[in-house]
Design a protein around this motif. Sequence first.
Motif, PDB file in Angstrom:
ATOM      1  N   LYS A   1       0.841  -1.203   0.000  1.00 36.00           N
ATOM      2  CA  LYS A   1       0.000   0.000   0.000  1.00 36.00           C
ATOM      3  C   LYS A   1       0.874   1.250   0.000  1.00 36.00           C
ATOM      4  O   LYS A   1       2.040   1.192   0.376  1.00 36.00           O
ATOM      5  CB  LYS A   1      -0.857   0.017   1.275  1.00 36.00           C
ATOM      6  CG  LYS A   1      -2.019  -0.968   1.242  1.00 36.00           C
ATOM      7  CD  LYS A   1      -3.168  -0.420   2.099  1.00 36.00           C
ATOM      8  CE  LYS A   1      -4.450  -1.174   1.832  1.00 36.00           C
ATOM      9  NZ  LYS A   1      -4.829  -2.081   2.879  1.00 36.00           N
ATOM     10  N   GLY A   2       0.261   2.364  -0.404  1.00 30.96           N
ATOM     11  CA  GLY A   2       0.937   3.660  -0.311  1.00 30.96           C
ATOM     12  C   GLY A   2       2.293   3.684  -0.996  1.00 30.96           C
ATOM     13  O   GLY A   2       2.457   3.179  -2.108  1.00 30.96           O
ATOM     14  N   ASP A   3       3.298   4.245  -0.271  1.00 30.53           N
ATOM     15  CA  ASP A   3       4.634   4.414  -0.844  1.00 30.53           C
ATOM     16  C   ASP A   3       5.260   3.092  -1.261  1.00 30.53           C
ATOM     17  O   ASP A   3       6.012   3.021  -2.236  1.00 30.53           O
ATOM     18  CB  ASP A   3       5.561   5.084   0.182  1.00 30.53           C
ATOM     19  CG  ASP A   3       5.261   6.566   0.303  1.00 30.53           C
ATOM     20  OD1 ASP A   3       4.490   7.089  -0.547  1.00 30.53           O
ATOM     21  OD2 ASP A   3       5.773   7.193   1.245  1.00 30.53           O
ATOM     22  N   GLU A   4       4.932   2.054  -0.513  1.00 31.19           N
ATOM     23  CA  GLU A   4       5.504   0.735  -0.818  1.00 31.19           C
ATOM     24  C   GLU A   4       4.996   0.241  -2.176  1.00 31.19           C
ATOM     25  O   GLU A   4       5.754  -0.297  -2.984  1.00 31.19           O
ATOM     26  CB  GLU A   4       5.083  -0.244   0.285  1.00 31.19           C
ATOM     27  CG  GLU A   4       6.093  -1.334   0.528  1.00 31.19           C
ATOM     28  CD  GLU A   4       5.533  -2.453   1.393  1.00 31.19           C
ATOM     29  OE1 GLU A   4       6.053  -3.569   1.303  1.00 31.19           O
ATOM     30  OE2 GLU A   4       4.553  -2.205   2.138  1.00 31.19           O
ATOM     31  N   ALA A   5       3.690   0.437  -2.409  1.00 30.41           N
ATOM     32  CA  ALA A   5       3.104   0.033  -3.698  1.00 30.41           C
ATOM     33  C   ALA A   5       3.698   0.867  -4.823  1.00 30.41           C
ATOM     34  O   ALA A   5       4.092   0.339  -5.864  1.00 30.41           O
ATOM     35  CB  ALA A   5       1.584   0.190  -3.652  1.00 30.41           C
ATOM     36  N   LEU A   6       3.806   2.173  -4.587  1.00 30.13           N
ATOM     37  CA  LEU A   6       4.341   3.066  -5.618  1.00 30.13           C
ATOM     38  C   LEU A   6       5.786   2.698  -5.966  1.00 30.13           C
ATOM     39  O   LEU A   6       6.156   2.657  -7.147  1.00 30.13           O
ATOM     40  CB  LEU A   6       4.251   4.527  -5.145  1.00 30.13           C
ATOM     41  CG  LEU A   6       4.710   5.588  -6.148  1.00 30.13           C
ATOM     42  CD1 LEU A   6       3.895   5.533  -7.443  1.00 30.13           C
ATOM     43  CD2 LEU A   6       4.612   6.993  -5.539  1.00 30.13           C
ATOM     44  N   SER A   7       6.594   2.376  -4.956  1.00 32.29           N
ATOM     45  CA  SER A   7       7.985   2.054  -5.293  1.00 32.29           C
ATOM     46  C   SER A   7       8.086   0.694  -5.981  1.00 32.29           C
ATOM     47  O   SER A   7       8.960   0.489  -6.828  1.00 32.29           O
ATOM     48  CB  SER A   7       8.934   2.186  -4.096  1.00 32.29           C
ATOM     49  OG  SER A   7       8.585   1.288  -3.123  1.00 32.29           O
ATOM     50  N   GLU A   8       7.180  -0.221  -5.683  1.00 33.88           N
ATOM     51  CA  GLU A   8       7.165  -1.511  -6.398  1.00 33.88           C
ATOM     52  C   GLU A   8       6.777  -1.290  -7.865  1.00 33.88           C
ATOM     53  O   GLU A   8       7.360  -1.871  -8.771  1.00 33.88           O
ATOM     54  CB  GLU A   8       6.175  -2.469  -5.706  1.00 33.88           C
ATOM     55  CG  GLU A   8       6.174  -3.889  -6.249  1.00 33.88           C
ATOM     56  CD  GLU A   8       7.476  -4.655  -5.983  1.00 33.88           C
ATOM     57  OE1 GLU A   8       8.289  -4.214  -5.151  1.00 33.88           O
ATOM     58  OE2 GLU A   8       7.670  -5.696  -6.653  1.00 33.88           O
ATOM     59  N   ILE A   9       5.785  -0.422  -8.081  1.00 31.44           N
ATOM     60  CA  ILE A   9       5.372  -0.094  -9.459  1.00 31.44           C
ATOM     61  C   ILE A   9       6.563   0.489 -10.222  1.00 31.44           C
ATOM     62  O   ILE A   9       6.858   0.093 -11.338  1.00 31.44           O
ATOM     63  CB  ILE A   9       4.178   0.900  -9.448  1.00 31.44           C
ATOM     64  CG1 ILE A   9       2.918   0.230  -8.903  1.00 31.44           C
ATOM     65  CG2 ILE A   9       3.921   1.468 -10.853  1.00 31.44           C
ATOM     66  CD1 ILE A   9       1.776   1.193  -8.560  1.00 31.44           C
ATOM     67  N   LYS A  10       7.270   1.421  -9.568  1.00 33.56           N
ATOM     68  CA  LYS A  10       8.438   2.061 -10.218  1.00 33.56           C
ATOM     69  C   LYS A  10       9.488   1.025 -10.576  1.00 33.56           C
ATOM     70  O   LYS A  10      10.079   1.058 -11.659  1.00 33.56           O
ATOM     71  CB  LYS A  10       9.054   3.116  -9.286  1.00 33.56           C
ATOM     72  CG  LYS A  10       8.249   4.394  -9.230  1.00 33.56           C
ATOM     73  CD  LYS A  10       8.964   5.425  -8.375  1.00 33.56           C
ATOM     74  CE  LYS A  10       8.129   6.692  -8.281  1.00 33.56           C
ATOM     75  NZ  LYS A  10       8.497   7.528  -7.133  1.00 33.56           N
ATOM     76  N   LYS A  11       9.711   0.102  -9.651  1.00 30.29           N
ATOM     77  CA  LYS A  11      10.749  -0.920  -9.853  1.00 30.29           C
ATOM     78  C   LYS A  11      10.392  -1.823 -11.047  1.00 30.29           C
ATOM     79  O   LYS A  11      11.210  -2.034 -11.951  1.00 30.29           O
ATOM     80  CB  LYS A  11      10.871  -1.759  -8.568  1.00 30.29           C
ATOM     81  CG  LYS A  11      12.107  -2.608  -8.496  1.00 30.29           C
ATOM     82  CD  LYS A  11      12.220  -3.315  -7.156  1.00 30.29           C
ATOM     83  CE  LYS A  11      11.684  -4.735  -7.288  1.00 30.29           C
ATOM     84  NZ  LYS A  11      11.556  -5.442  -6.014  1.00 30.29           N
ATOM     85  N   ILE A  12       9.160  -2.332 -11.040  1.00 34.85           N
ATOM     86  CA  ILE A  12       8.762  -3.269 -12.123  1.00 34.85           C
ATOM     87  C   ILE A  12       8.739  -2.526 -13.461  1.00 34.85           C
ATOM     88  O   ILE A  12       9.189  -3.025 -14.484  1.00 34.85           O
ATOM     89  CB  ILE A  12       7.387  -3.920 -11.840  1.00 34.85           C
ATOM     90  CG1 ILE A  12       7.357  -4.592 -10.469  1.00 34.85           C
ATOM     91  CG2 ILE A  12       7.049  -4.940 -12.934  1.00 34.85           C
ATOM     92  CD1 ILE A  12       5.985  -5.137 -10.069  1.00 34.85           C
ATOM     93  N   LEU A  13       8.200  -1.300 -13.412  1.00 31.90           N
ATOM     94  CA  LEU A  13       8.080  -0.527 -14.652  1.00 31.90           C
ATOM     95  C   LEU A  13       9.452  -0.194 -15.234  1.00 31.90           C
ATOM     96  O   LEU A  13       9.645  -0.271 -16.456  1.00 31.90           O
ATOM     97  CB  LEU A  13       7.279   0.752 -14.366  1.00 31.90           C
ATOM     98  CG  LEU A  13       6.726   1.519 -15.558  1.00 31.90           C
ATOM     99  CD1 LEU A  13       5.922   0.620 -16.489  1.00 31.90           C
ATOM    100  CD2 LEU A  13       5.845   2.675 -15.092  1.00 31.90           C
ATOM    101  N   SER A  14      10.410   0.138 -14.392  1.00 31.52           N
ATOM    102  CA  SER A  14      11.720   0.501 -14.961  1.00 31.52           C
ATOM    103  C   SER A  14      12.399  -0.742 -15.544  1.00 31.52           C
ATOM    104  O   SER A  14      13.094  -0.658 -16.545  1.00 31.52           O
ATOM    105  CB  SER A  14      12.599   1.237 -13.962  1.00 31.52           C
ATOM    106  OG  SER A  14      12.988   0.357 -12.955  1.00 31.52           O
ATOM    107  N   PHE A  15      12.128  -1.892 -14.955  1.00 34.33           N
ATOM    108  CA  PHE A  15      12.675  -3.143 -15.511  1.00 34.33           C
ATOM    109  C   PHE A  15      12.045  -3.460 -16.877  1.00 34.33           C
ATOM    110  O   PHE A  15      12.702  -3.953 -17.784  1.00 34.33           O
ATOM    111  CB  PHE A  15      12.407  -4.294 -14.522  1.00 34.33           C
ATOM    112  CG  PHE A  15      12.863  -5.634 -15.006  1.00 34.33           C
ATOM    113  CD1 PHE A  15      14.214  -5.947 -15.060  1.00 34.33           C
ATOM    114  CD2 PHE A  15      11.929  -6.585 -15.421  1.00 34.33           C
ATOM    115  CE1 PHE A  15      14.630  -7.199 -15.508  1.00 34.33           C
ATOM    116  CE2 PHE A  15      12.349  -7.837 -15.884  1.00 34.33           C
ATOM    117  CZ  PHE A  15      13.697  -8.141 -15.923  1.00 34.33           C
ATOM    118  N   ARG A  16      10.741  -3.151 -17.017  1.00 34.93           N
ATOM    119  CA  ARG A  16      10.027  -3.544 -18.237  1.00 34.93           C
ATOM    120  C   ARG A  16       9.948  -2.469 -19.317  1.00 34.93           C
ATOM    121  O   ARG A  16       9.593  -2.776 -20.454  1.00 34.93           O
ATOM    122  CB  ARG A  16       8.578  -3.913 -17.880  1.00 34.93           C
ATOM    123  CG  ARG A  16       8.454  -5.174 -17.086  1.00 34.93           C
ATOM    124  CD  ARG A  16       6.970  -5.455 -16.878  1.00 34.93           C
ATOM    125  NE  ARG A  16       6.753  -6.604 -16.027  1.00 34.93           N
ATOM    126  CZ  ARG A  16       5.566  -6.940 -15.546  1.00 34.93           C
ATOM    127  NH1 ARG A  16       4.513  -6.210 -15.847  1.00 34.93           N
ATOM    128  NH2 ARG A  16       5.432  -8.006 -14.769  1.00 34.93           N
TER     129      ARG A  16
END
Length: 167
Positions: free
Chosen positions: A123-138
């Motif tokens: 949730k929150g910042d944790e979800a956002l940073s996971e999105i950033k991580k996966i998105l930058s990989f893909r």
Amino acid sequence: MNIVLVGFMGSGKSAVGKILAGRLNMRFIDLDSEIEKDLGLTITEIFKKNGEEYFRSVETRIIRLFSLLDNQVIATGGGVVLKDENITELKRTGCIFYLSATPETVYRRIKEEVHRPLLAGKKGDEALSEIKKILSFRREMYEKSGTEIKTDGQSSEEVAAEIEKHL
Ligand code: S3P
């Protein structure tokens, strides 16, 4: 010919795909729903019971099946770009559009949803940073898969109209 929509979770593939299919009088196919129908399980259940690798193998099998058919708008799952084989197959009969969105837009769109196993429990910042991580990989994989359509600040109708202009 098929129209294939790729992009991260929350990029609007299903919503845009349905509108586009209606406008162009094509059949709408949601690959995640087809996987769920095929196995009689939800995506969350498949990830839990059988793991991501198994899900990816079923995803590839279902892609092969639908790539044989014509006149469809196909909304893919966010991870189809992880295997070159999926994109090669989809390109044989389809024109691919990459619906892009910033991590913030993705987060805003999906924060109320619970059916995304890759973000489960975050949730929150944790979800956002996971999105950033996966998105930058893909990101690069998405970009090279097809024509980019930016979706930030656009409604699904506007995105569908922009795709129509490219056809
Ligand atoms: C995934 C995205 C999901 C679904 C699965 C894995 C991903 O589809 O296929 O949870 O790896 O990005 P949506 O993009 O439709 O949420």
